[in-house]
Design a protein around this motif. Structure first.
Motif, PDB file in Angstrom:
ATOM      1  N   GLY A 152       0.859  -1.353  -0.056  1.00  0.00           N
ATOM      2  CA  GLY A 152      -0.046   0.081  -0.016  1.00  0.00           C
ATOM      3  C   GLY A 152       0.987   1.205   0.009  1.00  0.00           C
ATOM      4  N   ILE A 153       1.841   1.320   0.652  1.00  0.00           N
ATOM      5  CA  ILE A 153       2.716   2.305   0.661  1.00  0.00           C
ATOM      6  C   ILE A 153       3.408   2.628  -0.632  1.00  0.00           C
ATOM      7  CG2 ILE A 153       5.074   3.336   1.556  1.00  0.00           C
ATOM      8  CD1 ILE A 153       4.594   1.771   4.034  1.00  0.00           C
ATOM      9  N   VAL A 154       3.828   1.857  -1.428  1.00  0.00           N
ATOM     10  CA  VAL A 154       4.624   1.993  -2.774  1.00  0.00           C
ATOM     11  C   VAL A 154       3.416   2.100  -3.577  1.00  0.00           C
ATOM     12  CG1 VAL A 154       6.048   1.229  -4.265  1.00  0.00           C
ATOM     13  CG2 VAL A 154       6.596   0.695  -1.973  1.00  0.00           C
ATOM     14  N   GLY A 155       2.260   1.386  -3.718  1.00  0.00           N
ATOM     15  CA  GLY A 155       1.284   1.392  -4.733  1.00  0.00           C
ATOM     16  C   GLY A 155       0.597   2.635  -4.824  1.00  0.00           C
ATOM     17  N   ARG A 156       0.332   3.133  -3.522  1.00  0.00           N
ATOM     18  CA  ARG A 156      -0.266   4.616  -3.404  1.00  0.00           C
ATOM     19  C   ARG A 156       0.597   5.753  -3.850  1.00  0.00           C
ATOM     20  NH1 ARG A 156      -1.685   6.359   2.596  1.00  0.00           N
ATOM     21  NH2 ARG A 156      -1.736   3.919   3.120  1.00  0.00           N
ATOM     22  N   ALA A 157       1.795   5.658  -3.646  1.00  0.00           N
ATOM     23  CA  ALA A 157       2.866   6.538  -4.303  1.00  0.00           C
ATOM     24  C   ALA A 157       2.780   6.552  -5.661  1.00  0.00           C
ATOM     25  CB  ALA A 157       4.136   6.064  -3.531  1.00  0.00           C
ATOM     26  N   VAL A 158       2.763   5.357  -6.430  1.00  0.00           N
ATOM     27  CA  VAL A 158       2.590   5.306  -7.767  1.00  0.00           C
ATOM     28  C   VAL A 158       1.476   6.213  -8.358  1.00  0.00           C
ATOM     29  CG1 VAL A 158       2.068   3.760  -9.879  1.00  0.00           C
ATOM     30  CG2 VAL A 158       3.801   2.991  -8.133  1.00  0.00           C
ATOM     31  N   GLY A 159       0.108   5.909  -7.529  1.00  0.00           N
ATOM     32  CA  GLY A 159      -0.911   6.677  -8.114  1.00  0.00           C
ATOM     33  C   GLY A 159      -0.914   8.189  -7.862  1.00  0.00           C
ATOM     34  N   MET A 160      -0.278   8.752  -6.587  1.00  0.00           N
ATOM     35  CA  MET A 160       0.014  10.152  -6.348  1.00  0.00           C
ATOM     36  C   MET A 160       1.024  10.262  -7.447  1.00  0.00           C
ATOM     37  SD  MET A 160       0.444  10.079  -2.158  1.00  0.00           S
ATOM     38  CE  MET A 160      -0.717   9.606  -1.093  1.00  0.00           C
ATOM     39  N   ALA A 161       2.071   9.655  -7.894  1.00  0.00           N
ATOM     40  CA  ALA A 161       2.915  10.452  -8.702  1.00  0.00           C
ATOM     41  C   ALA A 161       2.277  10.469  -9.990  1.00  0.00           C
ATOM     42  CB  ALA A 161       4.169   9.272  -8.971  1.00  0.00           C
ATOM     43  N   LEU A 162       1.641   9.599 -10.271  1.00  0.00           N
ATOM     44  CA  LEU A 162       0.672   9.548 -11.659  1.00  0.00           C
ATOM     45  C   LEU A 162      -0.049  10.902 -11.850  1.00  0.00           C
ATOM     46  CD1 LEU A 162      -0.431   5.908 -12.240  1.00  0.00           C
ATOM     47  CD2 LEU A 162       1.124   7.286 -13.845  1.00  0.00           C
ATOM     48  N   ALA A 163      -0.705  11.260 -10.698  1.00  0.00           N
ATOM     49  CA  ALA A 163      -1.737  12.584 -10.453  1.00  0.00           C
ATOM     50  C   ALA A 163      -0.769  13.640 -10.552  1.00  0.00           C
ATOM     51  CB  ALA A 163      -2.400  12.202  -9.337  1.00  0.00           C
ATOM     52  N   GLY A 164       0.560  13.728 -10.660  1.00  0.00           N
ATOM     53  CA  GLY A 164       1.425  15.049 -10.378  1.00  0.00           C
ATOM     54  C   GLY A 164       1.990  15.262  -9.270  1.00  0.00           C
ATOM     55  N   LEU A 165       2.086  14.476  -8.244  1.00  0.00           N
ATOM     56  CA  LEU A 165       2.686  14.826  -6.878  1.00  0.00           C
ATOM     57  C   LEU A 165       3.928  14.327  -6.927  1.00  0.00           C
ATOM     58  CD1 LEU A 165      -0.357  14.218  -4.470  1.00  0.00           C
ATOM     59  CD2 LEU A 165       0.293  16.352  -5.650  1.00  0.00           C
ATOM     60  N   MET A 166       4.672  14.441  -5.739  1.00  0.00           N
ATOM     61  CA  MET A 166       6.173  14.086  -5.742  1.00  0.00           C
ATOM     62  C   MET A 166       6.055  13.119  -4.343  1.00  0.00           C
ATOM     63  SD  MET A 166       9.197  13.053  -6.067  1.00  0.00           S
ATOM     64  CE  MET A 166       9.340  13.571  -7.884  1.00  0.00           C
ATOM     65  N   PRO A 167       5.575  12.184  -4.499  1.00  0.00           N
ATOM     66  CA  PRO A 167       5.647  11.340  -3.137  1.00  0.00           C
ATOM     67  C   PRO A 167       6.689  10.874  -2.718  1.00  0.00           C
ATOM     68  CG  PRO A 167       4.992   9.915  -5.123  1.00  0.00           C
ATOM     69  CD  PRO A 167       5.250  11.408  -5.647  1.00  0.00           C
ATOM     70  N   VAL A 168       7.193  10.709  -1.348  1.00  0.00           N
ATOM     71  CA  VAL A 168       8.342  10.331  -0.856  1.00  0.00           C
ATOM     72  C   VAL A 168       8.164   9.358   0.298  1.00  0.00           C
ATOM     73  CG1 VAL A 168      10.452  11.070   0.302  1.00  0.00           C
ATOM     74  CG2 VAL A 168       9.500  12.675  -1.169  1.00  0.00           C
ATOM     75  N   PRO A 169       7.846   8.133  -0.120  1.00  0.00           N
ATOM     76  CA  PRO A 169       7.467   6.960   0.660  1.00  0.00           C
ATOM     77  C   PRO A 169       8.590   6.462   1.535  1.00  0.00           C
ATOM     78  CG  PRO A 169       7.429   6.407  -1.572  1.00  0.00           C
ATOM     79  CD  PRO A 169       7.682   7.691  -1.855  1.00  0.00           C
ATOM     80  N   GLU A 170       8.299   6.023   2.585  1.00  0.00           N
ATOM     81  CA  GLU A 170       9.496   5.187   3.233  1.00  0.00           C
ATOM     82  C   GLU A 170       9.159   3.908   3.567  1.00  0.00           C
ATOM     83  OE1 GLU A 170      10.889   4.933   7.598  1.00  0.00           O
ATOM     84  OE2 GLU A 170      11.463   6.940   6.954  1.00  0.00           O
ATOM     85  N   ILE A 171      10.065   3.108   3.448  1.00  0.00           N
ATOM     86  CA  ILE A 171      10.028   1.587   3.681  1.00  0.00           C
ATOM     87  C   ILE A 171      10.854   1.499   4.962  1.00  0.00           C
ATOM     88  CG2 ILE A 171      10.485  -0.771   3.268  1.00  0.00           C
ATOM     89  CD1 ILE A 171       8.173   0.315   1.405  1.00  0.00           C
ATOM     90  N   GLN A 172      10.628   1.132   6.022  1.00  0.00           N
ATOM     91  CA  GLN A 172      11.074   1.206   7.131  1.00  0.00           C
ATOM     92  C   GLN A 172      12.484   0.617   7.417  1.00  0.00           C
ATOM     93  OE1 GLN A 172       9.297  -0.218  11.453  1.00  0.00           O
ATOM     94  NE2 GLN A 172       8.441   1.771  11.054  1.00  0.00           N
ATOM     95  N   PHE A 173      12.614  -0.734   7.048  1.00  0.00           N
ATOM     96  CA  PHE A 173      13.765  -1.566   6.707  1.00  0.00           C
ATOM     97  C   PHE A 173      13.845  -2.189   5.479  1.00  0.00           C
ATOM     98  CE2 PHE A 173      13.094  -1.335  11.430  1.00  0.00           C
ATOM     99  CZ  PHE A 173      14.214  -0.776  11.806  1.00  0.00           C
ATOM    100  N   ARG A 174      15.058  -2.427   4.890  1.00  0.00           N
ATOM    101  CA  ARG A 174      15.057  -2.910   3.397  1.00  0.00           C
ATOM    102  C   ARG A 174      14.484  -4.166   3.487  1.00  0.00           C
ATOM    103  NH1 ARG A 174      14.915  -5.429  -0.036  1.00  0.00           N
ATOM    104  NH2 ARG A 174      16.046  -6.275  -1.571  1.00  0.00           N
ATOM    105  N   LYS A 175      14.573  -5.266   4.440  1.00  0.00           N
ATOM    106  CA  LYS A 175      13.938  -6.160   4.173  1.00  0.00           C
ATOM    107  C   LYS A 175      12.429  -6.210   3.969  1.00  0.00           C
ATOM    108  CE  LYS A 175      13.324 -10.846   4.331  1.00  0.00           C
ATOM    109  NZ  LYS A 175      11.956 -10.703   4.233  1.00  0.00           N
ATOM    110  N   TYR A 176      11.838  -5.090   4.560  1.00  0.00           N
ATOM    111  CA  TYR A 176      10.283  -4.837   4.531  1.00  0.00           C
ATOM    112  C   TYR A 176       9.797  -4.502   3.019  1.00  0.00           C
ATOM    113  CZ  TYR A 176      10.798  -4.939   9.589  1.00  0.00           C
ATOM    114  OH  TYR A 176      10.695  -4.943  10.947  1.00  0.00           O
TER     115      TYR A 176
END
Length: 694
Positions: free
Chosen positions: A434-458
């Motif tokens: 959900g974090i990365v997927g929603r960032a994709v939709g926000m970016a498509l809509a013209g925003l600059m999303p900065v999502p964070e994944i808490q740790f690399r494994k996650y």
């Protein structure tokens, strides 16, 4: 007179809903059937279409849905059986057919399967790039819906009032992670999102009872908080039209998300190759009896159309499809060399996606640092850069698990929500998809999303979205792109473990379309992060946990205008006896190990792209190459560097190209075990001595 009034009232009740253009609906339904028939009877047998998914049975309700997407800021994201929706949005028929045939132009210029749709739609709501993976369409659509809310609530843009995002899915997809993640996002955030579920009772051959208890997702979600749930017959024109009007009106009125489940028959196999032997004749006959085409005819002929008009609509559709076939078949195949284009942004702007398509122009910048004040650690440097870009660019927004009031588990976002508000810096549910997927939709809509994944494994649960985001520009032939900066802390810190201390940067490098930054110090972190935030490509920004507060990594802040181009390595020290190539937490160790040797120590800083020229120039001069990285040895990124050096500088070498890495094991937890596994200063020095003395 009274009898005449009753008759007139009955006629009105039985008349087609005047809010729909039923002639157009009938025409598009005939077009959809003609396209399916042409493919099934001619183009697939002639091997001109290699993947074919019939929409027969699903088609009428989709067309009705498409006519409801009248707002310029609406968007829809479908799946492989969604061509009727695209027809209702206005996709040219020659593109629909040409894409299925893999010809030049169309959805992808022959790069993607023809049933993987996208449509920028200059005249109305776009069809967002769908993905080949079942369920992957849900969270990007939730992101577009959240972007609508962001434009309305944060940027105060009235152009987004009453807009909505609609996602299409089948009864099989409701078992997918993406569906539940998007449902959580949409309901907790009260987003303007419509879930449109076509229930044909089968996921290929698997009954819907295997996807959801009882086989009815609407019944199961009836008490789901914050969700309007609607269910009905997608083959009945009057019922489908009434329910769709209700669902769309609910979302447009900002009452929250809605889910509409329409039952439809799948009148062909899952794909052309599917013979449906798993269905009994009784089931097949029952499905045929529910065909929406004759139902639509009964609904319209006699009330709105005559028999002759209905027949004329059918002939018009056949003629349009045959004309489109001729145009599509006349198209050639794209020049094979062009498949190398559009992996990253080049010179031509994409049609949709990213802040650059909304008029954003990067401020003036410099690649020369202008140091300010005392040395700061990498945490402070990243936070200050995010703070500045949030201040100067209202399209930037930060989100992830625990990044709000807590300020992130690594303290990178500390205080940013207090300063910029929960609309721009906010926490998310526990779903990397959900974090990365929603960032994709926000970016498509013209925003600059900065999502964070808490740790690399996650990041593992989000890999489908990461892959799909990276390939988007390429697979849509530069029609769509989703630029963002995905921040991922990783690597060891004091101790290790298999869950929080993974590096594995090479997995991101192997996802085409992503730029990958691996800064080793505060100055480089500022320059690379700002380059991503002002750029037009998706960026993985890898924050090594051991360097976030490391004293060696501290540098003065290089200024608010400092931007470091990707693909430019840094020479940490210079010499002529050996070239040492490294990045991240291994940089200070390599520098310390090489103190007594005349060595080029090269910090790559970015792995995609990486500075091949700097490495090759150095190796040709020193004639020796040692590659040091924290990741595993087998198939690590050092193997790529070694291969390039061997391919292009073999005759210049006086010793074998050598790698020093972790063994092929997860990161051990106990510090004694970890320090034995991770390349140490002593082991690096020993390897240097071995190569110099070779």
């Amino acid at each position: 007179m009274g009898h005449d009034l009753v008759t007139e009232r009955r006629v009105k009740l039985n008349s087609p809903d005047p809010d729909y253009d039923w002639r157009q609906v009938a025409y598009l339904l005939h077009v959809s059937r003609a396209l399916d028939r042409l493919e099934e009877t001619r183009l697939v047998p002639e091997k001109k279409v290699l993947y074919q998914f019939s929409a027969r049975g699903h088609d009428m309700a989709q067309i009705l849905l498409g006519t409801r997407l009248s707002h310029k800021k609406d968007a829809a994201c479908g799946y492989y059986r969604s061509r009727p929706l695209l027809l209702s949005l206005g996709v040219p028929l020659e593109d629909a057919l040409g894409s299925a045939m893999g010809r030049a132009g169309g959805y992808s210029d022959g790069r993607d399967i023809g049933v993987v749709f996208n449509y920028p739609n200059p005249h109305g709501a776009p069809a967002l790039p769908m993905c080949g993976g079942v369920g992957a369409q849900y969270t990007p659509t939730a992101g577009w819906a959240q972007a609508i809310e962001y434009y309305r609530s944060v940027l105060k843009d009235p152009a987004y009032d009453e807009a909505l995002a609609v996602v299409l899915g089948g009864d099989g997809s409701v078992a997918a992670n993406g569906f539940w993640s998007a449902l959580t996002i949409a309901t907790t955030q009260k987003l303007p999102m419509l879930f449109y579920i076509e229930d044909n009772e089968y996921g290929i051959s698997v009954p819907s009872t295997y996807q959801t208890p009882g086989g009815n997702i609407a019944r199961n979600l009836a008490s789901f908080s914050g969700l309007e749930v609607i269910s009905g017959d997608g083959t009945d024109p009057a019922d489908a039209a009434r329910l769709l009007t209700r669902a769309v009106a609910h979302v447009r009125a900002r009452k929250g998300p809605a889910l509409i489940r329409l039952t439809v028959p799948r009148l062909q196999g899952h794909s052309f190759q599917d013979t449906q032997t798993y269905k009994s004749k009784k089931v097949v006959d029952a499905e045929e009896a529910r065909d929406p085409l004759p139902k639509l005819k009964s609904y319209l002929v006699g009330s709105l159309l005559s028999e002759d008009e209905w027949a004329a609509i059918g002939r018009e559709a056949e003629e349009a499809v045959e004309k489109a076939r001729a145009i599509a078949e006349a198209r050639g195949v794209a020049d094979p060399t062009t498949v190398l284009d559009n992996v990253f942004y080049e010179d031509e702007m994409q049609a949709i996606g990213g802040q650059w398509t909304h008029g954003y122009a990067p401020p003036a910048s410099t690649d020369a640092p202008q140091p300010e004040g005392q040395r700061i650690n990498m945490v402070t440097a990243i936070r200050r850069t995010l703070d500045h870009e949030l201040e100067v660019n209202p399209r930037v927004l930060l989100f992830g698990e625990d990044i709000g009031p807590k300020g992130g588990v690594h303290a990178v976002t500390l205080g940013l929500q207090d300063k910029f508000g929960a609309g721009r810096v906010f926490d998310t549910s526990l779903s990397e998809e959900g974090i990365v997927g929603r960032a994709v939709g926000m970016a498509l809509a013209g925003l600059m999303p900065v999502p964070e994944i808490q740790f690399r494994k996650y990041a593992e649960p989000a890999m489908e979205q990461i892959n799909d985001c990276g390939t988007m520009r390429w697979r849509t032939h530069n029609r769509f792109a989703a630029p963002m900066v995905l921040r991922i802390p990783g690597g060891f810190f004091k101790c290790g473990d298999p869950w929080h201390s993974q590096t594995n940067e090479v997995q991101f490098v192997h996802n085409p379309g992503w730029k990958v930054a691996v800064p080793s110090n505060a100055e480089d972190a500022v320059g690379l992060l700002r380059a991503g935030l002002r750029g037009n490509d998706p960026v993985i920004f890898f924050e090594h946990r051991a360097m976030l507060d490391d004293s060696w990594a501290r540098r003065p802040y290089p200024g608010d205008d400092y931007v470091l181009p990707f693909g430019r390595a840094r020479m940490v020290s210079e010499g002529d006896a050996i070239t040492i190539v490294t990045w991240g937490a291994m940089v200070p160790r390599c520098e310390a190990a090489a103190k007594e040797v005349s060595a080029d120590v090269i910090d790559l800083r970015t792995l995609m792209p990486w500075d091949r020229e700097a490495v090759l120039e150095s190796v040709r001069r020193t004639r020796r190459c040692l590659i040091v990285h924290e990741d595993l040895q087998t198939a690590g990124f050092g193997a790529e560097i070694a291969a390039v050096v061997a391919d292009e500088a073999f005759l210049d070498l006086d010793a074998p190209v050598t790698r020093l890495t972790m063994p092929d094991i997860p990161s051990p937890h106990n510090p004694v075990l970890l320090n034995w596994a991770v390349p140490s200063v002593e082991r690096i020095r020993a390897k240097i001595d071995e190569l110099v003395g070779f």
